[in-house]
Design a protein around this motif. Structure first.
Motif, PDB file in Angstrom:
ATOM      1  N   GLY A   8       0.853  -1.177   0.000  1.00 16.46           N
ATOM      2  CA  GLY A   8       0.000   0.000   0.000  1.00 16.46           C
ATOM      3  C   GLY A   8       0.887   1.225   0.000  1.00 16.46           C
ATOM      4  N   TYR A   9       0.469   2.257   0.720  1.00 15.16           N
ATOM      5  CA  TYR A   9       1.282   3.473   0.772  1.00 15.16           C
ATOM      6  C   TYR A   9       1.015   4.214   2.074  1.00 15.16           C
ATOM      7  CZ  TYR A   9      -2.990   5.941  -0.538  1.00 15.16           C
ATOM      8  OH  TYR A   9      -4.256   6.433  -0.549  1.00 15.16           O
ATOM      9  N   ILE A  10       1.906   5.169   2.360  1.00 11.79           N
ATOM     10  CA  ILE A  10       1.760   6.001   3.547  1.00 11.79           C
ATOM     11  C   ILE A  10       1.672   7.458   3.118  1.00 11.79           C
ATOM     12  CG2 ILE A  10       4.260   6.011   3.880  1.00 11.79           C
ATOM     13  CD1 ILE A  10       3.717   6.390   6.876  1.00 11.79           C
ATOM     14  N   ASP A  11       0.713   8.157   3.687  1.00 13.76           N
ATOM     15  CA  ASP A  11       0.607   9.600   3.493  1.00 13.76           C
ATOM     16  C   ASP A  11       1.536  10.226   4.524  1.00 13.76           C
ATOM     17  OD1 ASP A  11      -0.116  12.314   3.916  1.00 13.76           O
ATOM     18  OD2 ASP A  11      -2.090  11.944   3.057  1.00 13.76           O
ATOM     19  N   SER A  12       2.638  10.794   4.080  1.00 13.76           N
ATOM     20  CA  SER A  12       3.647  11.285   5.010  1.00 13.76           C
ATOM     21  C   SER A  12       3.143  12.457   5.854  1.00 13.76           C
ATOM     22  CB  SER A  12       4.931  11.664   4.274  1.00 13.76           C
ATOM     23  OG  SER A  12       4.659  12.639   3.308  1.00 13.76           O
ATOM     24  N   TYR A  13       2.175  13.213   5.368  1.00 20.31           N
ATOM     25  CA  TYR A  13       1.653  14.331   6.143  1.00 20.31           C
ATOM     26  C   TYR A  13       0.775  13.849   7.298  1.00 20.31           C
ATOM     27  CZ  TYR A  13      -0.796  18.544   7.482  1.00 20.31           C
ATOM     28  OH  TYR A  13      -1.318  19.570   8.208  1.00 20.31           O
TER      29      TYR A  13
END
Length: 175
Positions: free
Chosen positions: A102-107
């Protein structure tokens, strides 16, 4: 949201944010009678700042075991850098899915899990903490808090609004 998550802190890279000598100089204390007290105040003010800001100062290596992965989650310790993600197939077999989990929203620090791994057993190995990137105003707020606690003792349970104002721009909100 998800109560099937277990965290294991594998290591913590502690660092000295303020030395005893620096704090004593700030407080204008030249004797050694209060060394233990001042050391405890340093630790207490760091813990309070971490709790208020919702962030770890010291870099921690953490393993997070998720029994049934949701579509998204926020990990407990922040800010995060994901090192490895594994799909746990059984006791002896795990597949590295770091590139496709998946992915990570860094904010927002929100992790979105790819649909194929929903309700699967996952292990996320990550690092959390600011390390040497702690903002200078936050360090100054910690020093001010130490001074306030040293000067006012038991009456300093609540932190001054001036120190909170210093911390607010760096706070991670839990949504």
């Amino acid at each position: 949201m998800c109560n099937n998550i277990n965290y294991q802190i594998l290591s913590v890279q502690e660092q000295e944010l303020w030395s005893l000598m620096e704090v004593k100089n700030y407080l204008r204390v030249s004797h050694e009678n209060d060394n233990k007290l001042i050391s405890n105040l340093i630790s207490a003010s760091i813990v309070y700042a971490e709790q208020f800001l919702g962030v770890n100062f010291f870099i921690s290596k953490i393993a997070c075991l998720i029994e049934q992965a949701p579509s998204y989650l926020r990990l407990k310790h922040k800010p995060i850098v994901i090192n490895k993600v594994f799909h746990i197939i059984d006791e002896e077999d795990k597949k590295d899915i770091t590139r496709e989990f998946g992915y990570i929203d860094s904010y927002s620090q929100k992790i979105s899990i790819a649909q194929e791994y929903w309700q699967r057993k996952l292990e996320i190995n990550y690092e959390a903490g600011l390390g040497d990137k702690i903002p200078k105003p936050v360090l100054q707020g910690i020093l001010m808090h130490i001074g306030y606690m040293y000067d006012f003792g038991e009456n300093s349970v609540n932190i001054l609004s001036e120190i909170k104002e210093i911390y607010l721009p760096y706070r991670f909100f839990k949504i």
